[in-house]
Design an enzyme around this catalytic site. Structure first.
Site, PDB file in Angstrom:
ATOM      1  CB  SER A  13      -3.563  39.037  14.089  1.00 34.49           C
ATOM      2  OG  SER A  13      -5.135  39.188  14.188  1.00 34.49           O
ATOM      3  CB  CYS A  54      -5.889  38.617   7.839  1.00 32.06           C
ATOM      4  SG  CYS A  54      -5.315  40.278   7.148  1.00 32.06           S
ATOM      5  CG  ASN A 100     -11.115  39.280   9.167  1.00 32.89           C
ATOM      6  OD1 ASN A 100     -11.039  40.392   9.120  1.00 32.89           O
ATOM      7  ND2 ASN A 100     -10.018  38.670   9.882  1.00 32.89           N
TER       8      ASN A 100
HETATM    9  C1  LIG Z   1      -7.471  48.832  11.083  1.00 32.46           C
HETATM   10  C2  LIG Z   1      -8.022  47.582  11.375  1.00 32.46           C
HETATM   11  C3  LIG Z   1      -7.109  46.783  11.411  1.00 32.46           C
HETATM   12  C4  LIG Z   1      -7.662  45.219  11.580  1.00 32.46           C
HETATM   13  N1  LIG Z   1      -6.650  44.123  12.088  1.00 32.46           N
HETATM   14  C5  LIG Z   1      -7.122  43.003  12.260  1.00 32.46           C
HETATM   15  C6  LIG Z   1      -6.163  41.967  12.858  1.00 32.46           C
HETATM   16  O1  LIG Z   1      -5.108  42.226  13.024  1.00 32.46           O
HETATM   17  N2  LIG Z   1      -6.780  40.819  12.871  1.00 32.46           N
HETATM   18  C7  LIG Z   1      -8.074  40.445  12.657  1.00 32.46           C
HETATM   19  O2  LIG Z   1      -8.537  39.418  12.766  1.00 32.46           O
HETATM   20  N3  LIG Z   1      -9.065  41.332  12.194  1.00 32.46           N
HETATM   21  C8  LIG Z   1      -8.593  42.700  12.130  1.00 32.46           C
HETATM   22  N4  LIG Z   1      -9.533  43.727  11.424  1.00 32.46           N
HETATM   23  C9  LIG Z   1     -10.827  43.277  11.347  1.00 32.46           C
HETATM   24  C10 LIG Z   1     -11.691  43.450  12.611  1.00 32.46           C
HETATM   25  O3  LIG Z   1     -10.973  42.794  13.710  1.00 32.46           O
HETATM   26  C11 LIG Z   1     -12.998  43.119  12.407  1.00 32.46           C
HETATM   27  O4  LIG Z   1     -13.306  41.843  12.095  1.00 32.46           O
HETATM   28  C12 LIG Z   1     -13.759  43.951  11.429  1.00 32.46           C
HETATM   29  O5  LIG Z   1     -13.315  45.485  11.251  1.00 32.46           O
HETATM   30  C13 LIG Z   1     -15.149  44.183  11.514  1.00 32.46           C
HETATM   31  O6  LIG Z   1     -15.652  44.794  12.654  1.00 32.46           O
HETATM   32  P1  LIG Z   1     -16.050  46.406  12.486  1.00 32.46           P
HETATM   33  O7  LIG Z   1     -16.995  46.742  11.543  1.00 32.46           O
HETATM   34  O8  LIG Z   1     -16.551  46.770  13.921  1.00 32.46           O
HETATM   35  O9  LIG Z   1     -14.745  47.044  12.360  1.00 32.46           O
HETATM   36  C14 LIG Z   1      -8.860  44.981  11.445  1.00 32.46           C
HETATM   37  C15 LIG Z   1      -9.712  46.111  11.078  1.00 32.46           C
HETATM   38  C16 LIG Z   1      -9.504  47.374  11.140  1.00 32.46           C
HETATM   39  C17 LIG Z   1     -10.368  48.301  10.516  1.00 32.46           C
END
Ligand SMILES: Cc1cc2nc3c(=O)[nH]c(=O)nc-3n(C[C@H](O)[C@H](O)[C@H](O)COP(=O)(O)O)c2cc1C
Ligand SMILES: Cc1cc2nc3c(=O)[nH]c(=O)nc-3n(C[C@H](O)[C@H](O)[C@H](O)COP(=O)(O)OP(=O)(O)OC[C@H]3O[C@@H](n4cnc5c(N)ncnc54)[C@H](O)[C@@H]3O)c2cc1C
Ligand code: FES
Lengths: 274, 305
Positions: free
Chosen positions: B48, B130, B192
């Site tokens: 982001s 976020c 998210n």
């Molecule tokens: C290390 C990390 C950084 C993340 N940074 C962002 C971000 O910058 N913007 C955003 O919209 N979501 C961010 N997320 C959330 C992920 O995009 C996603 O919505 C969330 O991790 C759920 O998916 P998952 O279970 O496959 O990880 C982040 C997640 C993690 C683990």
């Protein structure tokens, strides 16, 4: 939680069983931890001090009587704080993380600059256990800064080559100059190195010219340590997970960055200056 | 050879398969994003990006918990202007790029969207969800009217489809999705992370420097599936499912609930960037074995009565 079934990325808190002063203001912190006692040389842990920071530290002892250690050079807020800890204090530990060095070699040259000896000393010990005797260049600014000198002398005897920038002990000049001289004089098949990046970049180029394989342990800004956030990127590699040890083939891929630029904590490229 | 196709169309954006990396996972570096694409993703999503560089929160920024991880990175990013060159480089390498972005005000959202849209991205993903920067930025995305307004402002300047990524930390996510749709969103990303925290009994302190963080990984999946399910019942625009996808089965569950594609984040920790190729291959076999011709055929199937 404790015990060997716990995954290494789970945070646990360990009491320091011993804290020893090393050469040049460096401090070794000893703690008991099953996961660390099974680590590979070159792997690192994240050391957490609540309210201060969590920082990456190579394992400088692996599992000696189940006691492992990290060796810390005070350079900023977190490392100074850690160097003031005493036996009985507690730290958080995550890891071991990363790939570690590969041990396959016949005639290894090991080149340590400063606190780089932290990850290379357990490597030398593993090599000796396998019946391989490395030539080990231990470099520092001056004699007072030569860390693990006794430990390495006992292990390697003649195999230990000391180098100081000011010539106060051993070879006079940078560890990289000493390594270059040795590469010209003797036969090596692998160079292992950890220390200032500019030193490692020099060694990489010289070894490449001579067709010697390199394994270099790199530093980048580590946040998650598990390969998710990308903060530690160098080219297509994550130092926290694909590294910290990169091989010749990988170093060739990141030639435009290695020794030249790295990312700051916001992801902007900045110059590598040491 | 069968006629089977894995390609999907999300609001006019055509992708070779229905997988992407989740925003913030490896997205801060061009070469890492290229590796995600080579690992098999249909498109890549950037970290982001905001109007100015941010270092993010102090460490510890991530801790593993049962069923996933908690992170409080704090939106570290080099700024949208800085990332323009990275986006151009990725486009030059043939990688479809979705730019995730955020701002503190509606004006900032619009300006950043404009910068990224001009850089030539294939789509924008508006992150108003976020959980780690609430104090600084407010939870814009927690309010239906705000979501509509910010989406509408971004749509005015965007030359590409706009996905709006929603937070599960709300009472009624379908209300917010409706707001985004009214604002002109081309698709919804759901969801998210869930706000949580971790405490250490020996230190007797919260572990994350930010105290609270976002829960992701398998533990989030049932919540994310429910979000997709409810949103699919409410809006007509496509949905991108996100939260705990680790293997093809998880991905198919999201598709059945109404998602047209999935984003994968935390699973990269255990399975590496190869996870994208593995999930895609699994979806292919599932379609093949069950006699479907394309991904679209199973989108929302679980809703049929
Ligand atoms: C290390 C990390 C950084 C993340 N940074 C962002 C971000 O910058 N913007 C955003 O919209 N979501 C961010 N997320 C959330 C992920 O995009 C996603 O919505 C969330 O991790 C759920 O998916 P998952 O279970 O496959 O990880 C982040 C997640 C993690 C683990
Ligand atoms: C894989 C790896 C192994 C390491 N092993 C050792 C070791 O065995 N012994 C040792 O003394 N040091 C080691 N370091 C370096 C050590 O992590 C930094 O010196 C320490 O983080 C500095 O923190 P600070 O708050 O004291 O300094 P600061 O004033 O915060 O920073 C000083 C320097 O350290 C760097 N730094 C700060 N935080 C981090 C971070 N989270 N990740 C990487 N770099 C950081 C900064 O970029 C800066 O260049 C290692 C680093 C890495 C990446
Ligand atoms: S520190 Fe997060 S990917 Fe390496």
């Amino acid at each position: 939680m404790s015990g060997s079934r716990m995954k290494p990325d789970t945070l646990r808190v360990r009491q320091l069983v011993d804290v020893t002063e090393e050469a040049g203001d460096m401090v070794s912190l000893y703690f008991r931890d099953v996961q660390c006692s099974q680590a590979l040389p070159g792997q690192y842990v994240m050391i957490w001090v609540p309210g201060v920071d969590e920082v990456p530290m190579s394992l400088s002892t692996i599992g000696r009587r189940k006691v492992s250690s990290v060796t810390v050079r005070p350079v900023g807020e977190a490392t100074r704080y850690i160097c003031d800890l005493k036996a009985g204090n507690m730290v958080g530990v995550r890891g071991p993380f990363g790939n570690g060095y590969t041990l396959e070699c016949d005639l290894p040259l090991v080149v340590a600059g400063g606190v780089g000896a932290a990850s290379l000393t357990p490597l030398a010990e593993s090599l000796v256990t396998r019946g391989v005797r490395p030539t080990f260049v231990l470099g520092a600014r001056n004699e007072e800064q030569l860390v693990f000198r006794e430990r390495l002398k006992n292990l390697l005897d003649e195999g230990l080559v000391l180098a100081t920038d000011d010539g106060s002990c051993g070879f006079k000049g940078f560890a990289s100059d000493c390594a270059l001289k040795l590469m010209d004089e003797r036969q090596f098949d692998v160079v292992y190195t950890c220390g200032p990046e500019l030193m490692m970049a020099l060694i990489f180029r010289s070894a490449e010219d001579r067709g010697i394989q390199v394994q270099a342990s790199l530093e980048r800004y580590i946040k998650c340590a598990v390969g998710l956030c990308g903060s530690c990127a160098i080219g297509p590699y994550r130092v926290c997970k694909d590294g910290p040890v990169l091989t010749t083939d990988q170093l060739k891929v990141v030639r435009d960055e290695f020794g030249l630029q790295r990312m700051d904590p916001s992801g902007q490229a900045i110059k590598v200056d040491h | 050879m069968s006629q089977l196709s894995l390609a999907v169309d999300i609001a006019g954006l055509r992708l070779r398969n229905p997988t992407m990396n989740a925003a913030g996972v490896l997205g801060i570096s061009g070469p890492l994003l290229k590796r995600v694409y080579e690992g098999g993703a249909g498109a890549v999503v950037t970290k982001s990006l905001g109007p100015v560089p941010r270092e993010g929160h102090h460490n510890p920024t991530l801790v593993t918990v049962e069923g996933g991880v908690l992170n409080a990175m704090g939106l570290p990013n080099p700024g949208a202007d800085y990332f323009v060159d990275v986006i151009r480089w990725l486009k030059g390498e043939g990688v479809p790029v979705v730019a995730s972005f955020f701002g503190a005000t509606i004006e900032e959202f619009r300006d950043v969207a404009c910068t990224l849209s001009d850089a030539g991205v294939d789509a924008l993903e508006l992150n108003c969800s976020c959980p780690n920067v609430v104090e600084e930025m407010g939870m814009l995305g927690a309010d239906c009217l705000n979501t509509e307004a910010v989406t509408a402002a971004v749509k005015e300047v965007a030359k590409t489809p706009v996905f709006v990524k929603l937070s599960p930390n709300v009472t009624d996510i379908s209300e917010i999705a409706r707001g985004a749709e009214r604002g002109g969103a081309d698709a919804i990303t759901a969801c998210n992370t869930l706000i949580g925290m971790a405490v250490d009994v020996d230190m007797r302190r919260p572990i994350l420097a930010n105290t609270t963080g976002g829960l992701s990984g398998p533990a989030l999946k049932p919540v994310a599936l429910r979000c997709v399910w409810e949103i699919a019942k409410t809006v007509d625009i496509p949905i991108i499912g996100c939260g705990g996808v680790t293997n093809w089965r998880d991905a198919v569950e999201f598709l059945l609930c109404g998602a047209s594609a999935v984003e994968i984040g935390t699973a990269v920790m255990e399975r590496g960037v190869e996870v994208f190729g593995m999930v895609v291959e699994g979806i292919r076999s599932y379609l093949e074995v069950n006699g479907f011709k394309e991904v679209k055929d199973i989108v929302g199937l679980a809703h049929e009565t």
